[in-house]
Design a protein around this motif. Structure first.
Motif, mmCIF file in Angstrom:
data_model
loop_
_atom_site.group_PDB
_atom_site.id
_atom_site.type_symbol
_atom_site.label_atom_id
_atom_site.label_comp_id
_atom_site.label_asym_id
_atom_site.label_seq_id
_atom_site.Cartn_x
_atom_site.Cartn_y
_atom_site.Cartn_z
ATOM 1 N N GLU A 156 -8.090 -33.818 -105.091
ATOM 2 C CA GLU A 156 -8.450 -35.225 -105.382
ATOM 3 C C GLU A 156 -7.206 -36.109 -105.481
ATOM 4 N N LEU A 157 -6.098 -35.569 -106.038
ATOM 5 C CA LEU A 157 -4.852 -36.341 -106.135
ATOM 6 C C LEU A 157 -4.207 -36.509 -104.754
ATOM 7 N N ALA A 158 -4.276 -35.459 -103.928
ATOM 8 C CA ALA A 158 -3.735 -35.532 -102.564
ATOM 9 C C ALA A 158 -4.485 -36.590 -101.762
ATOM 10 N N ARG A 198 -6.606 -25.936 -99.544
ATOM 11 C CA ARG A 198 -7.677 -26.843 -100.001
ATOM 12 C C ARG A 198 -7.654 -26.998 -101.521
ATOM 13 N N GLY A 199 -7.211 -25.960 -102.209
ATOM 14 C CA GLY A 199 -7.061 -26.046 -103.670
ATOM 15 C C GLY A 199 -8.373 -26.075 -104.423
ATOM 16 N N ARG A 200 -8.257 -26.434 -105.710
ATOM 17 C CA ARG A 200 -9.434 -26.495 -106.590
ATOM 18 C C ARG A 200 -9.655 -27.938 -107.024
ATOM 19 N N LEU A 201 -10.831 -28.457 -106.742
ATOM 20 C CA LEU A 201 -11.170 -29.840 -107.079
ATOM 21 C C LEU A 201 -11.317 -29.985 -108.592
ATOM 22 N N PHE A 202 -10.559 -30.892 -109.181
ATOM 23 C CA PHE A 202 -10.525 -31.116 -110.642
ATOM 24 C C PHE A 202 -10.193 -29.822 -111.384
#
Length: 306
Positions: free
Chosen positions: A77-79, A138-142
């Motif tokens: 979300e920050l990206a 992709r990472g973890r959202l929040f």
């Protein structure tokens, strides 16, 4: 407005139910490009400004999102927020230069600026040149939702797409949107009514570039790749094709246009370079047979705006 709500619910229902029968990554690509086309349509369809450089916002946000996620390790979300802010800044800077001119001169300036951005990314060390930025996490959202899960990623893209679409809907039906349409129809008259048309056009250009950036940032997370393809001038041409095919100045037209073009590219891929020829033929047929685009013709038939 009732029929518009029905159309929106049908579109949302389609994207919610479609993964059961269609490959989700393909649908995510359709949504990213549909949002990109909607952003472009905000500028040309409602503001009357033809930009040949919209790929620079899609590509810039793609690189910003990929770099922020991979090198800085930011959460998705920050990206995405950083990518959208980069596109917004670029739109503001280029808009200050471009909106001083009108018509074909405006289009040529945006194309020239886009080419400058393309060659900058080709040479810049952080973009990976012709290889692009690959293996973007992709990472973890929040910090909670693992986006490596296809379903979680699909829901995220769907929320981004519907949110961006509703934002454009709100802009178009706001007093600002009405002034924008007035400028498109008759700019001297809008000036005589006391509107600062340059300011309105700049704001429309910035909003359009920002939403295009949101699409680009999302796309690089979906495909875990940011490449020069998204900044190339041909991408700017493709979004013009999507918008005209779906219906210029309609809300749902760019979504349908994007779906048609992406489907053609996907299912005609085995034709190789002939895909562009087939696209050209379909475009010519569409221009001759459906002058208002697919959704434009439907709207004309039911005598209600879509």
């Amino acid at each position: 407005m009732g029929h518009m709500r029905v159309a929106f619910l049908l579109m949302a229902a389609f994207f919610v139910l479609a993964p059961a029968v269609v490959y989700p990554v393909f649908l995510m690509k359709v949504m990213c490009f549909a949002l990109f086309a909607c952003a472009f349509n905000l500028l040309i369809g409602f503001g009357g400004l033809l930009s040949f450089g919209h790929a620079m916002f899609l590509g810039t946000a793609g690189y910003a999102s990929a770099h922020a996620a991979k090198v800085w390790g930011l959460t998705p979300e920050l990206a995405l927020l950083f990518a959208t802010a980069c596109a917004c800044l670029l739109a503001w800077v280029t808009g200050l230069l471009a909106i001083r001119r009108q018509g074909i001169y405006f289009a040529m300036i945006t194309l020239a600026l886009s080419q400058m951005v393309f060659f900058f990314y080709l040479q810049a060390p952080f973009t990976g040149g012709e290889d692009g930025i690959q293996a973007v996490p992709r990472g973890r959202l929040f910090g909670v939702f693992d986006l490596t899960n296809v379903t979680a990623m699909y829901v995220f893209v769907l929320v981004v797409f519907l949110g961006g679409f509703l934002l454009i809907w709100r802009i178009v039906h706001s007093p600002f949107g009405q002034v924008l349409k007035a400028i498109r129809e008759n700019e001297p008259r809008a000036v005589s009514l006391g509107y600062d048309t340059d300011r309105y056009k700049l704001l429309a250009y910035v909003l359009s570039g920002t939403v295009a950036g949101l699409a680009g940032g999302t796309k690089s997370l979906v495909f875990q790749l940011a490449s020069l393809t998204d900044v190339h001038w041909s991408m700017s041409g493709e979004v013009v094709l999507m918008t005209l095919l779906g219906g210029l100045g309609t809300l749902f037209g760019p979504v349908v246009g994007a779906a048609i073009i992406i489907t053609m590219q996907n299912y005609l891929a085995q034709l190789g370079a002939w895909v562009t020829v087939v696209q050209g033929v379909i475009f010519v047929v569409c221009v001759l047979a459906f002058r208002r685009g697919v959704v434009g013709e439907i709207a004309h038939f039911i005598r209600k705006p879509l």
